[in-house]
Design a protein around this motif. Sequence first.
Motif, PDB file in Angstrom:
ATOM      1  N   PHE A  16     -13.287  11.903 -16.285  1.00  0.00           N
ATOM      2  CA  PHE A  16     -12.022  12.086 -16.988  1.00  0.00           C
ATOM      3  C   PHE A  16     -12.047  13.458 -17.663  1.00  0.00           C
ATOM      4  O   PHE A  16     -13.072  13.849 -18.241  1.00  0.00           O
ATOM      5  CB  PHE A  16     -11.839  10.995 -18.049  1.00  0.00           C
ATOM      6  N   VAL A  17     -10.923  14.176 -17.607  1.00  0.00           N
ATOM      7  CA  VAL A  17     -10.875  15.515 -18.185  1.00  0.00           C
ATOM      8  C   VAL A  17      -9.662  15.621 -19.104  1.00  0.00           C
ATOM      9  O   VAL A  17      -8.541  15.311 -18.705  1.00  0.00           O
ATOM     10  CB  VAL A  17     -10.811  16.617 -17.109  1.00  0.00           C
ATOM     11  N   MET A  18      -9.888  16.064 -20.341  1.00  0.00           N
ATOM     12  CA  MET A  18      -8.811  16.247 -21.318  1.00  0.00           C
ATOM     13  C   MET A  18      -8.936  17.637 -21.943  1.00  0.00           C
ATOM     14  O   MET A  18      -9.570  17.809 -22.986  1.00  0.00           O
ATOM     15  CB  MET A  18      -8.858  15.163 -22.389  1.00  0.00           C
ATOM     16  N   PRO A  19      -8.343  18.661 -21.318  1.00  0.00           N
ATOM     17  CA  PRO A  19      -8.461  20.042 -21.817  1.00  0.00           C
ATOM     18  C   PRO A  19      -7.353  20.411 -22.790  1.00  0.00           C
ATOM     19  O   PRO A  19      -6.810  21.518 -22.749  1.00  0.00           O
ATOM     20  CB  PRO A  19      -8.367  20.851 -20.523  1.00  0.00           C
ATOM     21  N   SER A  20      -6.992  19.517 -23.687  1.00  0.00           N
ATOM     22  CA  SER A  20      -5.805  19.670 -24.537  1.00  0.00           C
ATOM     23  C   SER A  20      -5.862  20.901 -25.430  1.00  0.00           C
ATOM     24  O   SER A  20      -6.926  21.312 -25.879  1.00  0.00           O
ATOM     25  CB  SER A  20      -5.634  18.430 -25.418  1.00  0.00           C
ATOM     26  N   ARG A  21      -4.669  21.421 -25.708  1.00  0.00           N
ATOM     27  CA  ARG A  21      -4.542  22.482 -26.698  1.00  0.00           C
ATOM     28  C   ARG A  21      -4.342  21.900 -28.099  1.00  0.00           C
ATOM     29  O   ARG A  21      -4.598  22.571 -29.096  1.00  0.00           O
ATOM     30  CB  ARG A  21      -3.353  23.374 -26.344  1.00  0.00           C
ATOM     31  N   THR A  22      -3.842  20.687 -28.175  1.00  0.00           N
ATOM     32  CA  THR A  22      -3.648  20.009 -29.451  1.00  0.00           C
ATOM     33  C   THR A  22      -3.794  18.513 -29.239  1.00  0.00           C
ATOM     34  O   THR A  22      -3.419  17.995 -28.187  1.00  0.00           O
ATOM     35  CB  THR A  22      -2.267  20.330 -30.043  1.00  0.00           C
ATOM     36  N   GLU A  23      -4.358  17.835 -30.221  1.00  0.00           N
ATOM     37  CA  GLU A  23      -4.527  16.388 -30.169  1.00  0.00           C
ATOM     38  C   GLU A  23      -4.618  15.829 -31.581  1.00  0.00           C
ATOM     39  O   GLU A  23      -4.988  16.535 -32.529  1.00  0.00           O
ATOM     40  CB  GLU A  23      -5.804  15.989 -29.419  1.00  0.00           C
ATOM     41  N   GLY A  24      -4.311  14.554 -31.710  1.00  0.00           N
ATOM     42  CA  GLY A  24      -4.720  13.784 -32.861  1.00  0.00           C
ATOM     43  C   GLY A  24      -6.037  13.136 -32.474  1.00  0.00           C
ATOM     44  O   GLY A  24      -7.055  13.788 -32.288  1.00  0.00           O
ATOM     45  N   LEU A  25      -5.990  11.824 -32.298  1.00  0.00           N
ATOM     46  CA  LEU A  25      -7.118  11.117 -31.701  1.00  0.00           C
ATOM     47  C   LEU A  25      -6.575  10.490 -30.420  1.00  0.00           C
ATOM     48  O   LEU A  25      -5.838   9.511 -30.464  1.00  0.00           O
ATOM     49  CB  LEU A  25      -7.669  10.048 -32.651  1.00  0.00           C
ATOM     50  N   PRO A  26      -6.901  11.049 -29.259  1.00  0.00           N
ATOM     51  CA  PRO A  26      -6.152  10.755 -28.028  1.00  0.00           C
ATOM     52  C   PRO A  26      -6.413   9.372 -27.448  1.00  0.00           C
ATOM     53  O   PRO A  26      -7.532   9.019 -27.099  1.00  0.00           O
ATOM     54  CB  PRO A  26      -6.631  11.841 -27.064  1.00  0.00           C
ATOM     55  N   ARG A  27      -5.340   8.611 -27.323  1.00  0.00           N
ATOM     56  CA  ARG A  27      -5.428   7.259 -26.762  1.00  0.00           C
ATOM     57  C   ARG A  27      -5.918   7.301 -25.320  1.00  0.00           C
ATOM     58  O   ARG A  27      -6.737   6.470 -24.912  1.00  0.00           O
ATOM     59  CB  ARG A  27      -4.060   6.575 -26.832  1.00  0.00           C
ATOM     60  N   ALA A  28      -5.406   8.242 -24.529  1.00  0.00           N
ATOM     61  CA  ALA A  28      -5.774   8.284 -23.112  1.00  0.00           C
ATOM     62  C   ALA A  28      -7.274   8.454 -22.934  1.00  0.00           C
ATOM     63  O   ALA A  28      -7.884   7.838 -22.057  1.00  0.00           O
ATOM     64  CB  ALA A  28      -5.027   9.413 -22.414  1.00  0.00           C
ATOM     65  N   LEU A  29      -7.886   9.290 -23.763  1.00  0.00           N
ATOM     66  CA  LEU A  29      -9.331   9.492 -23.677  1.00  0.00           C
ATOM     67  C   LEU A  29     -10.077   8.228 -24.071  1.00  0.00           C
ATOM     68  O   LEU A  29     -11.048   7.828 -23.404  1.00  0.00           O
ATOM     69  CB  LEU A  29      -9.739  10.662 -24.565  1.00  0.00           C
ATOM     70  N   ILE A  30      -9.647   7.577 -25.134  1.00  0.00           N
ATOM     71  CA  ILE A  30     -10.318   6.346 -25.578  1.00  0.00           C
ATOM     72  C   ILE A  30     -10.196   5.258 -24.513  1.00  0.00           C
ATOM     73  O   ILE A  30     -11.145   4.516 -24.246  1.00  0.00           O
ATOM     74  CB  ILE A  30      -9.741   5.890 -26.925  1.00  0.00           C
ATOM     75  N   GLU A  31      -9.045   5.165 -23.868  1.00  0.00           N
ATOM     76  CA  GLU A  31      -8.872   4.166 -22.808  1.00  0.00           C
ATOM     77  C   GLU A  31      -9.790   4.473 -21.623  1.00  0.00           C
ATOM     78  O   GLU A  31     -10.331   3.554 -21.001  1.00  0.00           O
ATOM     79  CB  GLU A  31      -7.408   4.123 -22.379  1.00  0.00           C
ATOM     80  N   ALA A  32      -9.945   5.749 -21.320  1.00  0.00           N
ATOM     81  CA  ALA A  32     -10.870   6.118 -20.248  1.00  0.00           C
ATOM     82  C   ALA A  32     -12.309   5.781 -20.625  1.00  0.00           C
ATOM     83  O   ALA A  32     -13.092   5.292 -19.793  1.00  0.00           O
ATOM     84  CB  ALA A  32     -10.731   7.612 -19.935  1.00  0.00           C
ATOM     85  N   ARG A  83     -18.871   3.944 -27.750  1.00  0.00           N
ATOM     86  CA  ARG A  83     -17.979   4.544 -28.749  1.00  0.00           C
ATOM     87  C   ARG A  83     -16.593   3.920 -28.697  1.00  0.00           C
ATOM     88  O   ARG A  83     -15.938   3.712 -29.733  1.00  0.00           O
ATOM     89  CB  ARG A  83     -17.887   6.051 -28.507  1.00  0.00           C
ATOM     90  N   ALA A  84     -16.121   3.596 -27.498  1.00  0.00           N
ATOM     91  CA  ALA A  84     -14.786   3.018 -27.357  1.00  0.00           C
ATOM     92  C   ALA A  84     -14.677   1.675 -28.055  1.00  0.00           C
ATOM     93  O   ALA A  84     -13.582   1.285 -28.499  1.00  0.00           O
ATOM     94  CB  ALA A  84     -14.431   2.872 -25.882  1.00  0.00           C
ATOM     95  N   ARG A  85     -15.781   0.957 -28.182  1.00  0.00           N
ATOM     96  CA  ARG A  85     -15.734  -0.350 -28.851  1.00  0.00           C
ATOM     97  C   ARG A  85     -15.350  -0.235 -30.322  1.00  0.00           C
ATOM     98  O   ARG A  85     -14.927  -1.208 -30.937  1.00  0.00           O
ATOM     99  CB  ARG A  85     -17.078  -1.061 -28.696  1.00  0.00           C
ATOM    100  N   ASP A  86     -15.499   0.961 -30.896  1.00  0.00           N
ATOM    101  CA  ASP A  86     -15.033   1.173 -32.267  1.00  0.00           C
ATOM    102  C   ASP A  86     -13.521   1.062 -32.373  1.00  0.00           C
ATOM    103  O   ASP A  86     -12.981   0.984 -33.484  1.00  0.00           O
ATOM    104  CB  ASP A  86     -15.466   2.551 -32.777  1.00  0.00           C
ATOM    105  N   PHE A  87     -12.826   1.071 -31.232  1.00  0.00           N
ATOM    106  CA  PHE A  87     -11.373   1.038 -31.217  1.00  0.00           C
ATOM    107  C   PHE A  87     -10.841  -0.293 -30.673  1.00  0.00           C
ATOM    108  O   PHE A  87      -9.699  -0.374 -30.233  1.00  0.00           O
ATOM    109  CB  PHE A  87     -10.835   2.211 -30.399  1.00  0.00           C
ATOM    110  N   SER A  88     -11.654  -1.301 -30.715  1.00  0.00           N
ATOM    111  CA  SER A  88     -11.180  -2.622 -30.308  1.00  0.00           C
ATOM    112  C   SER A  88     -10.222  -3.159 -31.360  1.00  0.00           C
ATOM    113  O   SER A  88     -10.306  -2.816 -32.550  1.00  0.00           O
ATOM    114  CB  SER A  88     -12.354  -3.584 -30.134  1.00  0.00           C
ATOM    115  N   ALA A  89      -9.288  -3.993 -30.929  1.00  0.00           N
ATOM    116  CA  ALA A  89      -8.325  -4.565 -31.863  1.00  0.00           C
ATOM    117  C   ALA A  89      -9.032  -5.325 -32.970  1.00  0.00           C
ATOM    118  O   ALA A  89      -8.633  -5.263 -34.142  1.00  0.00           O
ATOM    119  CB  ALA A  89      -7.370  -5.485 -31.101  1.00  0.00           C
ATOM    120  N   ALA A  90     -10.094  -6.036 -32.631  1.00  0.00           N
ATOM    121  CA  ALA A  90     -10.819  -6.809 -33.635  1.00  0.00           C
ATOM    122  C   ALA A  90     -11.393  -5.914 -34.724  1.00  0.00           C
ATOM    123  O   ALA A  90     -11.446  -6.296 -35.896  1.00  0.00           O
ATOM    124  CB  ALA A  90     -11.936  -7.608 -32.965  1.00  0.00           C
ATOM    125  N   THR A  91     -11.816  -4.716 -34.360  1.00  0.00           N
ATOM    126  CA  THR A  91     -12.408  -3.792 -35.331  1.00  0.00           C
ATOM    127  C   THR A  91     -11.360  -3.198 -36.253  1.00  0.00           C
ATOM    128  O   THR A  91     -11.578  -3.062 -37.465  1.00  0.00           O
ATOM    129  CB  THR A  91     -13.146  -2.669 -34.596  1.00  0.00           C
TER     130      THR A  91
END
Length: 406
Positions: free
Chosen positions: A293-309, A366-374
């Motif tokens: 997965f590649v995310m060469p963004s110029r601007t981001e918050g905390l990117p959902r697409a990357l976390i989903e990947a 790392r993605a598990r930190d973004f589970s709904a339960a967490t």
Amino acid sequence: MRVVVTSESRFSRTPDGAVWVEAGPDNSIWRRYLVAFDRVRVAARVRDVARRPAAAARVDGDGVEVCALPYYVGPRGYLLGRRAIAKAVTAAAAPRDAVVLRVPSPIGSLLARARSRANLPYALEVIGDPYDVLAPGVVRHPLRPLLRALSTRTLRSQCREAGAVAYETERCLQLRYPTLPTTPTAGISSVDLPPAAFVPHARPVRQPPPEATLVSVGSLEQLYKGIDTLISALALMPAEGPSARLVHVGVGAYRPRLEQLAARSGVADRVSFTGPLPDTEAVRRTLDSADLFVMPSRTEGLPRALIEAMARALPAVGSTAGGIPELLTPDCLVPPDDPAALAATIAAMLAAPDRLAEASARNLDRARDFSAATLDARRAAFYRTVSEIAAGRPGRRSPVALRSGH
């Protein structure tokens, strides 16, 4: 108590009164506020359409209503309609309502100003950084430097005036847009993934195929996501190294320009755009079939697409923009707008199966930190604090970090 939430998303309303969004937060996102409030009113731009847009998701329903603001596009449209927009968004919130502004946002700023004049509280959810969004090369507009200065200054002021502030990131946005020391704050990503978003195991050590598949995800309405940088990087990958093709998931006005760039760069046969995919499962299948997965963004918050990947145990390379460094290790990061560095990092990753396997395991963990339960409990605590402030019972300061221990 009702909560009024502002959004910069653009919605469509069909003749039956239903409200839809093509790319943005749907009803499941707005229902999150119901943990602390009886009703949710979303104040956003709405246009009337004859039929439901393709691949659109429902916004209203299940305790969620939409307050339709005048529909505009771009800074010029905002300036021309500013008076009507201000009147409508001010009327959207009654004095006894709780108010949460998703910022940066011209619409949110109008309501913040109205609440301040009336000596009424509001809370913020800081989901992006105007300093990066309006950086050179991201937005091409003659007023970009002025808009950047004004919006950055406005967000800093709002964070100092707000009754409570939740940030999308762990550290990045907090450092640039601090609150007063006594303001209740939280670091809570808007990304909370259901169990189905996660694969059970990381990827094993394995040799990539003769032509590896890179995947990127994001809107093409602007060049925020740096897909032009990625196409240029694909053309710069060394001939003696791993071969790769790119699949991009996303739609927008810049697609023709990016296709032309791929043709000029000699990689048109190795770049494909999927357009809108029918559902979440189709996106997950696309991620599962990729090698990187590649995310060469110029601007981001905390990117959902990357976390989903990452939840699909997909190795990833990203830029150093916004909150991406909070997700990936330094060896997987490159500066924005640097095709050569991006090409070198991609090639190095694809040439090292053990490195890909290590990144797969690390990303899944790392993605598990973004589970709904967490995240649900932390988000609920923040919204209850907002409710107490709106009711005139200021909550105690209780900073909530995205990860326990921070």
